[in-house]
Structure formats: structure tokens, C-alpha cells
Design an enzyme around this catalytic site. Structure first.
Site, PDB file in Angstrom:
ATOM      1  N   GLY A  12       0.768  -1.241   0.000  1.00  0.00           N
ATOM      2  CA  GLY A  12       0.000   0.000   0.000  1.00  0.00           C
ATOM      3  C   GLY A  12       0.797   1.288   0.000  1.00  0.00           C
ATOM      4  O   GLY A  12       0.256   2.348   0.291  1.00  0.00           O
ATOM      5  N   ASN A  14       1.959   2.981  -2.571  1.00  0.00           N
ATOM      6  CA  ASN A  14       1.427   3.903  -3.575  1.00  0.00           C
ATOM      7  C   ASN A  14       0.063   4.437  -3.154  1.00  0.00           C
ATOM      8  O   ASN A  14      -0.228   5.623  -3.318  1.00  0.00           O
ATOM      9  CB  ASN A  14       1.347   3.241  -4.953  1.00  0.00           C
ATOM     10  CG  ASN A  14       2.676   3.255  -5.666  1.00  0.00           C
ATOM     11  OD1 ASN A  14       3.447   4.206  -5.563  1.00  0.00           O
ATOM     12  ND2 ASN A  14       2.966   2.195  -6.396  1.00  0.00           N
ATOM     13  N   LEU A  84      -3.531  -6.848  -8.201  1.00  0.00           N
ATOM     14  CA  LEU A  84      -3.009  -7.942  -9.007  1.00  0.00           C
ATOM     15  C   LEU A  84      -4.045  -8.771  -9.745  1.00  0.00           C
ATOM     16  O   LEU A  84      -3.697  -9.555 -10.612  1.00  0.00           O
ATOM     17  CB  LEU A  84      -2.158  -8.868  -8.125  1.00  0.00           C
ATOM     18  CG  LEU A  84      -0.987  -8.178  -7.441  1.00  0.00           C
ATOM     19  CD1 LEU A  84      -0.178  -9.180  -6.640  1.00  0.00           C
ATOM     20  CD2 LEU A  84      -0.108  -7.454  -8.446  1.00  0.00           C
ATOM     21  N   HIS A 103       2.244   0.560 -13.900  1.00  0.00           N
ATOM     22  CA  HIS A 103       3.019  -0.664 -14.143  1.00  0.00           C
ATOM     23  C   HIS A 103       4.500  -0.347 -13.985  1.00  0.00           C
ATOM     24  O   HIS A 103       4.957   0.687 -14.470  1.00  0.00           O
ATOM     25  CB  HIS A 103       2.727  -1.189 -15.560  1.00  0.00           C
ATOM     26  CG  HIS A 103       3.370  -2.508 -15.823  1.00  0.00           C
ATOM     27  ND1 HIS A 103       2.854  -3.684 -15.336  1.00  0.00           N
ATOM     28  CD2 HIS A 103       4.499  -2.830 -16.504  1.00  0.00           C
ATOM     29  CE1 HIS A 103       3.639  -4.684 -15.716  1.00  0.00           C
ATOM     30  NE2 HIS A 103       4.645  -4.190 -16.416  1.00  0.00           N
ATOM     31  N   ASP A 144      -2.310  -4.970 -19.105  1.00  0.00           N
ATOM     32  CA  ASP A 144      -1.283  -4.000 -19.503  1.00  0.00           C
ATOM     33  C   ASP A 144      -1.322  -3.593 -20.973  1.00  0.00           C
ATOM     34  O   ASP A 144      -0.299  -3.234 -21.548  1.00  0.00           O
ATOM     35  CB  ASP A 144       0.123  -4.541 -19.167  1.00  0.00           C
ATOM     36  CG  ASP A 144       0.273  -4.839 -17.691  1.00  0.00           C
ATOM     37  OD1 ASP A 144      -0.284  -4.086 -16.876  1.00  0.00           O
ATOM     38  OD2 ASP A 144       0.953  -5.823 -17.351  1.00  0.00           O
TER      39      ASP A 144
END
Length: 189
Positions: A12, A14, A84, A103, A144
Site C-alpha cells: 500500500g 502507492n 493484481l 506498471h 497491460d
């Protein structure tokens, strides 16, 4: 004021950085953190900063229960910060161009299923890359592959381990992710 929801699965850092950044920012606030792991470090960090946390299972993500909770916050932006699991198509369809992800590599390199966190940094190190970086992109139905919003490079040719690469990437994430989110929200204003 824009409402941001953060989805996270791990420590956590970020998410915590985003909560702190937007706590004194008139543009937006982090309204809630959604987490799929009841033991994740993001939960006590968010709670300590008085941000509500919704913990859910993979089944709840797939059956739409999570989507029902998301709607309650009327989010202007959904931010994946170390989340994820694959995001459900239903949420993507209902929030077009309102879901972004960070990413830890320069996409399209080192992206796709299974490429996250230290897996990415080890691959960058093992392949003797001289540079890597971060990518912020919109989320679509493929891992992505959503449209790129922002990339920032860093030189890593002198790194002696994947851990050193991870530390440089973490610095980029902390510095740039809040700024990119502000830019995205300013475009929506």
C-alpha cells in the site's frame, strides 16, 4: 471535488502516497480503498489515514458485488495501485477511460499476466536492461494493454540487483503517479 477509488493488493505504499497527496488537494480525494487481501499492508495504512476500506474476495469481484460497492462512491477515477487481479469487463464497460493502472516497466516491455512487482524487476535485471521505468495506462480487458497515458524512464545499467531496480522504480512511482492522476482529472474537469 473528484472522487478517486484505489484498488490495491499489497503493502500500500502507492495508495498511502495518493491518499496523503490528495488529502490537501482541492481537486480530488481518495474516497475509498478496495482490497482483495485481508492481510494486505494497505488496509492499516488507509485506516490510519481515515479512508474507508472495502475488503473483498475474488468471487465478489467476479460476481459483481464489488461493482455494487464501487457505484456507491460515484467515482470519477478508479486507480489500480498494485492491484493484481484482472479487472472485470463489467466495471471496465461502466467506467470507460476512468480506470488507470501503474506498471513498473516501460510497456509494452515486461507487461502481461504474471508480470508484476519483483517479477518485472528480476526480468529487467536478468535481461541486463540499461533502462526501465514506469507506465501509467488506461485499463482495458487485457493485462497491460490499455492506452498509455504517461511513461518515465530511469537508468538501471549500474544496478547490482533486482532490489536496486525496484527501489528506483518505487521513487518514480511516488513522484509521478499523483501528478499523472491530477493531469487525468484535469482533463475530465
Amino acid at each position: 471535488m473528484h472522487q478517486i477509488i484505489v484498488f490495491a493488493s499489497g503493502s500500500g505504499t502507492n495508495a498511502e502516497n495518493l491518499i496523503k497527496h490528495f488529502s490537501s488537494n482541492p481537486l480530488a480525494k481518495v474516497a475509498a480503498v478496495f482490497c482483495n487481501r485481508p492481510d494486505a499492508g494497505v488496509i492499516p495504512k488507509a485506516e490510519a489515514l481515515e479512508v474507508p476500506v472495502f475488503v473483498f474476495s475474488k468471487a465478489m469481484l467476479q460476481d459483481g458485488t464489488v461493482f455494487d460497492e464501487v457505484k456507491k462512491y460515484h467515482p470519477d477515477l478508479i486507480v489500480l495501485a498494485g492491484f493484481l487481479l484482472k479487472f472485470p469487463d463489467e466495471i471496465i464497460r461502466n467506467y470507460p477511460d476512468k480506470i488507470i493502472n501503474i506498471h513498473p516497466a516501460l510497456l509494452p516491455k515486461y507487461g502481461g499476466k504474471g508480470m508484476y512487482g519483483m517479477h518485472v524487476h528480476r526480468a529487467v535485471y536478468d535481461n541486463k536492461e540499461t533502462e526501465t521505468g514506469i507506465s501509467v495506462h488506461y485499463v482495458n480487458e487485457h493485462y497491460d494493454e490499455g492506452g498509455l497515458i504517461f511513461q518515465q524512464k530511469v537508468i538501471v545499467g549500474d544496478c547490482a540487483s533486482a532490489d536496486e531496480i525496484a527501489a528506483r522504480i518505487h521513487e518514480l512511482e511516488q513522484e509521478y503517479f499523483p501528478k499523472v492522476i491530477e493531469q487525468v482529472l484535469n482533463l475530465k474537469s
